[in-house]
Design an enzyme around this catalytic site. Structure first.
Site: not given
Ligand code: FPP
Length: 254
Positions: A28, A31-32, A41, A45, A73-74, A139, A198, A200, A211
C-alpha cells in the site's frame, strides 16, 4: 546484515519460528508516495512495480520459501478507469519483464484470483510466466491479481456443490483444497505498508493464525532494511494457535 537472524535447521519446539515459511504483503501507499513528490499516481505504481524484485530477493536471502503479493483486488476495479487501465498495463509489463529476471533466480510464479475479467493480453502474460517458471525450485511467488478473499470462498462453495460433494465430507481440509491457495501453506506473517491496519479482503480464510506487521513506510520505499525489521519483529512473536505457550521440551509453561 543477513547474519543476525539465521533460519533454524531443525523446527523449533517452543512456538518460535524465527524465519516464516510464508510471508504475504499488502503493498500500500503507491499513490501517497507519488503525491508526496507531486507526481501522477501511476508513477507511484510504477515505482511499486520496480520494488518487487528487490523485495523478492531479500526474502529469498533470508530463507523465506513462499511470498505472496496483493497486486490487484476485486475492489480495485472501482478506481477511475484510467488508473485501472494504467495499473493493468503496468502489471502486464512487470510480469513480462520481472518474470524473466525471476526465472533466472529459480523463482516459481503462481497466480491467485480470477483470470476471466483480465484483458486477454494480461491473461496470456500470466499463462506464459506460469509455464516458464513451473519447474523452478526456489522461492514460490504468488501474485494475487483480481483476487478477493470473499470471492475465493464463494467460488470454492460453488465448485464443491458442482462436484456433488455430500455435506458430511466437507471439512476444513477439503475446503482449503478448493481455494486458489490449495498447494500453499497458510501465511505465517502478513505485512501491510503505508500505515493502514486492515486486511482489505486479503487471504481471509488463510490468515486465521497469521501474525501481522504494519509499517508506515510506503511500498516503493519498503527496502532490504524494512524486510529485516519485519522479520526481526516476527522472530520475537510467540505463536500459540489458540493453545498455551510451551517450553522447549513441549511441556506447558507454568
Ligand atoms: C496500493 O497503493 C497499491 C496497488 C493497488 C497496486 C500494487 C501493485 C503493484 C505495486 C504492482 C506489483 C506487481 C507485481 C507483478 C507483483 P494505493 O494506490 O492504494 O496507494 P495509496 O493508498 O497511497 O493511494
Amino acid at each position: 546484515m543477513q547474519t543476525q537472524v539465521k533460519p533454524f535447521s531443525t523446527p523449533p519446539t517452543d512456538g518460535h519460528h524465527p524465519i516464516p515459511l510464508h510471508v504475504a504483503i499488502i503493498m500500500d501507499g503507491n499513490g501517497r508516495w507519488a503525491s508526496q513528490r507531486n507526481l501522477p499516481r501511476l508513477e507511484g505504481h510504477r515505482a511499486g512495480t520496480e520494488n518487487v524484485r528487490r523485495v523478492v530477493q531479500a526474502f529469498a536471502r533470508w530463507g523465506v520459501r513462499y511470498l505472496t503479493l496483493y497486486a490487484f483486488s476485486t475492489e480495485n476495479w472501482s478506481r477511475p478507469k484510467e488508473e485501472v487501465q494504467g495499473l493493468l498495463d503496468l502489471l502486464e509489463a512487470t510480469i513480462q519483464r520481472e518474470g524473466k529476471a525471476l526465472h533466472k533466480e529459480k523463482v516459481r510464479i503462481r497466480h491467485l484470483g480470477r483470470l476471466d475479467r483480465l484483458p486477454p493480453s494480461l491473461q496470456q502474460a500470466i499463462h506464459e510466466v506460469l509455464a516458464l517458471t513451473r519447474h523452478n525450485e526456489g522461492l514460490t511467488l504468488s501474485v494475487a491479481l483480481d483476487y478477493g478473499g470473499r470471492d475465493e470462498i464463494v467460488s470454492a462453495v460453488r465448485r464443491i456443490l458442482q462436484d456433488g460433494i455430500p455435506p458430511e465430507r466437507v471439512d476444513e481440509v477439503l475446503f482449503a483444497r478448493y481455494l486458489y491457495t490449495a498447494d500453499l501453506p497458510d501465511p505465517d506473517l502478513i505485512i501491510r505498508t503505508a500505515a493502514e491496519q486492515r486486511l482489505s479482503n486479503f487471504l481471509l480464510w488463510q490468515s486465521a493464525y497469521s501474525e501481522f506487521y504494519f509499517t508506515p513506510t510506503y511500498w516503493p520505499d519498503f527496502n532490504e532494511e524494512e524486510v529485516e525489521r519485519a522479520l526481526t519483529a516476527f522472530a520475537q512473536r510467540q505463536r500459540r494457535y489458540g493453545g498455551l505457550p510451551t517450553a522447549p521440551n513441549g511441556a506447558p509453561h507454568p
